[in-house]
Design a protein around this motif. Structure first.
Motif, PDB file in Angstrom:
ATOM      1  N   PRO A 142       0.818  -1.198   0.036  1.00  0.00           N
ATOM      2  CA  PRO A 142       0.084   0.074  -0.080  1.00  0.00           C
ATOM      3  C   PRO A 142       0.969   1.116  -0.038  1.00  0.00           C
ATOM      4  O   PRO A 142       0.539   2.229  -0.684  1.00  0.00           O
ATOM      5  CB  PRO A 142      -0.664   0.074   1.132  1.00  0.00           C
ATOM      6  CG  PRO A 142      -1.045  -1.542   1.442  1.00  0.00           C
ATOM      7  CD  PRO A 142       0.400  -2.067   0.962  1.00  0.00           C
ATOM      8  N   HIS A 145       1.833   3.713  -3.475  1.00  0.00           N
ATOM      9  CA  HIS A 145       0.978   4.780  -4.129  1.00  0.00           C
ATOM     10  C   HIS A 145       1.275   6.133  -3.080  1.00  0.00           C
ATOM     11  O   HIS A 145       1.239   7.128  -3.818  1.00  0.00           O
ATOM     12  CB  HIS A 145      -0.637   4.901  -3.907  1.00  0.00           C
ATOM     13  CG  HIS A 145      -1.348   3.897  -4.844  1.00  0.00           C
ATOM     14  ND1 HIS A 145      -2.577   3.745  -5.135  1.00  0.00           N
ATOM     15  CD2 HIS A 145      -0.524   3.403  -6.089  1.00  0.00           C
ATOM     16  CE1 HIS A 145      -2.692   2.963  -6.389  1.00  0.00           C
ATOM     17  NE2 HIS A 145      -1.545   2.901  -6.985  1.00  0.00           N
ATOM     18  N   ARG A 146       1.441   5.707  -1.695  1.00  0.00           N
ATOM     19  CA  ARG A 146       1.833   6.985  -1.056  1.00  0.00           C
ATOM     20  C   ARG A 146       2.960   7.737  -1.284  1.00  0.00           C
ATOM     21  O   ARG A 146       3.217   9.073  -1.549  1.00  0.00           O
ATOM     22  CB  ARG A 146       1.613   6.515   0.654  1.00  0.00           C
ATOM     23  CG  ARG A 146       1.990   7.480   1.587  1.00  0.00           C
ATOM     24  CD  ARG A 146       2.185   7.428   2.945  1.00  0.00           C
ATOM     25  NE  ARG A 146       2.613   8.271   3.605  1.00  0.00           N
ATOM     26  CZ  ARG A 146       2.692   8.439   4.926  1.00  0.00           C
ATOM     27  NH1 ARG A 146       2.163   7.386   5.705  1.00  0.00           N
ATOM     28  NH2 ARG A 146       3.306   9.171   5.640  1.00  0.00           N
ATOM     29  N   HIS A 173      -2.965  -5.427  -7.273  1.00  0.00           N
ATOM     30  CA  HIS A 173      -2.991  -5.697  -5.930  1.00  0.00           C
ATOM     31  C   HIS A 173      -1.888  -5.044  -5.135  1.00  0.00           C
ATOM     32  O   HIS A 173      -0.883  -4.877  -5.613  1.00  0.00           O
ATOM     33  CB  HIS A 173      -2.851  -7.345  -5.260  1.00  0.00           C
ATOM     34  CG  HIS A 173      -3.613  -8.165  -6.200  1.00  0.00           C
ATOM     35  ND1 HIS A 173      -5.144  -8.287  -5.835  1.00  0.00           N
ATOM     36  CD2 HIS A 173      -3.469  -8.951  -7.208  1.00  0.00           C
ATOM     37  CE1 HIS A 173      -5.604  -9.334  -6.612  1.00  0.00           C
ATOM     38  NE2 HIS A 173      -4.588  -9.702  -7.662  1.00  0.00           N
ATOM     39  N   TYR A 174      -2.421  -4.170  -4.010  1.00  0.00           N
ATOM     40  CA  TYR A 174      -1.400  -3.914  -2.812  1.00  0.00           C
ATOM     41  C   TYR A 174      -1.850  -4.278  -1.379  1.00  0.00           C
ATOM     42  O   TYR A 174      -2.436  -3.753  -0.761  1.00  0.00           O
ATOM     43  CB  TYR A 174      -1.375  -2.275  -3.019  1.00  0.00           C
ATOM     44  CG  TYR A 174      -0.925  -1.825  -4.413  1.00  0.00           C
ATOM     45  CD1 TYR A 174       0.338  -1.696  -4.469  1.00  0.00           C
ATOM     46  CD2 TYR A 174      -1.896  -1.269  -5.107  1.00  0.00           C
ATOM     47  CE1 TYR A 174       0.774  -1.021  -6.041  1.00  0.00           C
ATOM     48  CE2 TYR A 174      -1.635  -0.591  -6.465  1.00  0.00           C
ATOM     49  CZ  TYR A 174      -0.267  -0.502  -6.925  1.00  0.00           C
ATOM     50  OH  TYR A 174       0.112  -0.015  -7.917  1.00  0.00           O
ATOM     51  N   SER A 176      -1.121  -5.425   2.339  1.00  0.00           N
ATOM     52  CA  SER A 176      -0.460  -5.467   3.526  1.00  0.00           C
ATOM     53  C   SER A 176       0.052  -6.503   3.957  1.00  0.00           C
ATOM     54  O   SER A 176      -0.393  -7.646   3.671  1.00  0.00           O
ATOM     55  CB  SER A 176      -1.572  -4.550   4.488  1.00  0.00           C
ATOM     56  OG  SER A 176      -2.239  -5.474   5.013  1.00  0.00           O
TER      57      SER A 176
END
Length: 281
Positions: A142, A145-146, A173-174, A176
């Motif tokens: 995740p 993207h950040r 998919h991302y 965690s």
């Protein structure tokens, strides 16, 4: 964790038309090589053209025995040139024609994020691994993207930029670390670790390199062709599979594209090295 200069130069030599890919792979393969601790027969899930696998095991310092799997026949045709593959299957990874509990370890490097039916693939990993067998996955997380800077074009929202990038990269998919733990458990597997890599500065360096290469090619095709399709049309992939850049040239390019800054103080990492095993009965 940055890539060592020699490993980055190795990837530049083998991926001369893909500097952004070389940069990313240099960092993650260093991670994977340090974590790898298996022997026996391995499954190379998403083997591609075999170049990365060749670099990985030379880095580890062993000659593997592998079964390759990839859905792309042009990639598996290229991979067949490597003698460390006992056999290669050109099929989806949800139904691999190998016996239950016949594989000692599974390696999948930057592949699983491209497969929509990820549950089916992890179920197949659970079926194929011997009790005690291990898996090693590298995947974006995740934080990817950040960590991205975003579009340099005026009027393009961050949401549109990220959606367009995911489409170009074919990222579905991302997950965690918690997601990976839960998915592994659903298919009889146990997660051992989920180690982050590719920090914010490194991610933005990749983003900058990608804008000038794969992103540019994608834009020139008006978004209709993925970079790999354009590379094939221009015969770049064929050339890449037949030859490498001279070492001094690759070393010079590696020094230019390496991330010169200190590691990002932000603890958000863009990718995960996910390791685990199938418990013994």
């Amino acid at each position: 964790m940055t890539a060592s200069t020699d490993l980055l130069a190795t990837f530049v030599a083998r991926y001369p038309a893909q500097p952004a890919t070389a940069f990313w792979r240099g960092i993650e393969i260093e991670q994977l090589a340090r974590a790898f601790a298996s022997d026996g027969v391995g499954l190379d899930l998403g083997c591609g053209d075999g170049i990365l696998t060749d670099i990985l095991f030379k880095r580890i310092g062993v000659t593997p025995r592998l079964i390759g799997v990839d859905i792309d026949p042009l990639e598996t045709e290229a991979a067949a040139a490597y003698s460390f593959y006992d056999r290669i299957h050109t099929i989806p990874a949800q139904a691999i024609p190998e016996p239950d509990a016949s594989i000692d370890y599974v390696i999948s490097n930057s592949v699983l994020e491209h497969i929509p039916d990820l549950e089916g693939v992890i179920a197949e990993v659970g079926r194929l691994l011997k009790p005690g067998g291990r898996f090693y996955f590298t995947v974006p997380a995740p934080g990817f993207h950040r960590n991205l800077r975003g579009s340099i074009l005026p009027g393009v929202s961050r949401e549109r930029y990220l959606a367009d990038l995911d489409k170009r990269l074919a990222h579905f998919h991302y997950l965690s670390a918690a997601d990976w733990r839960a998915m592994s458990a659903r298919h009889g597997l146990a997660l051992d670790s989920a180690t982050g890599y590719l920090d914010g500065k490194e991610t933005r360096r990749w983003e900058h390199l990608s804008r000038m290469t794969g992103g540019l090619l994608h834009s020139l095709s008006f978004g209709k062709s993925r970079p790999i399709e354009i590379q094939r049309a221009l015969r770049i992939r064929d050339l890449q599979n037949r030859m490498a850049l001279p070492a001094p040239v690759a070393s010079g390019i590696a020094k230019m594209i390496a991330c010169p800054d200190a590691p990002d103080s932000d603890d958000i990492q863009s990718c995960l090295l996910v390791t685990g095993h199938r418990p013994r009965d």
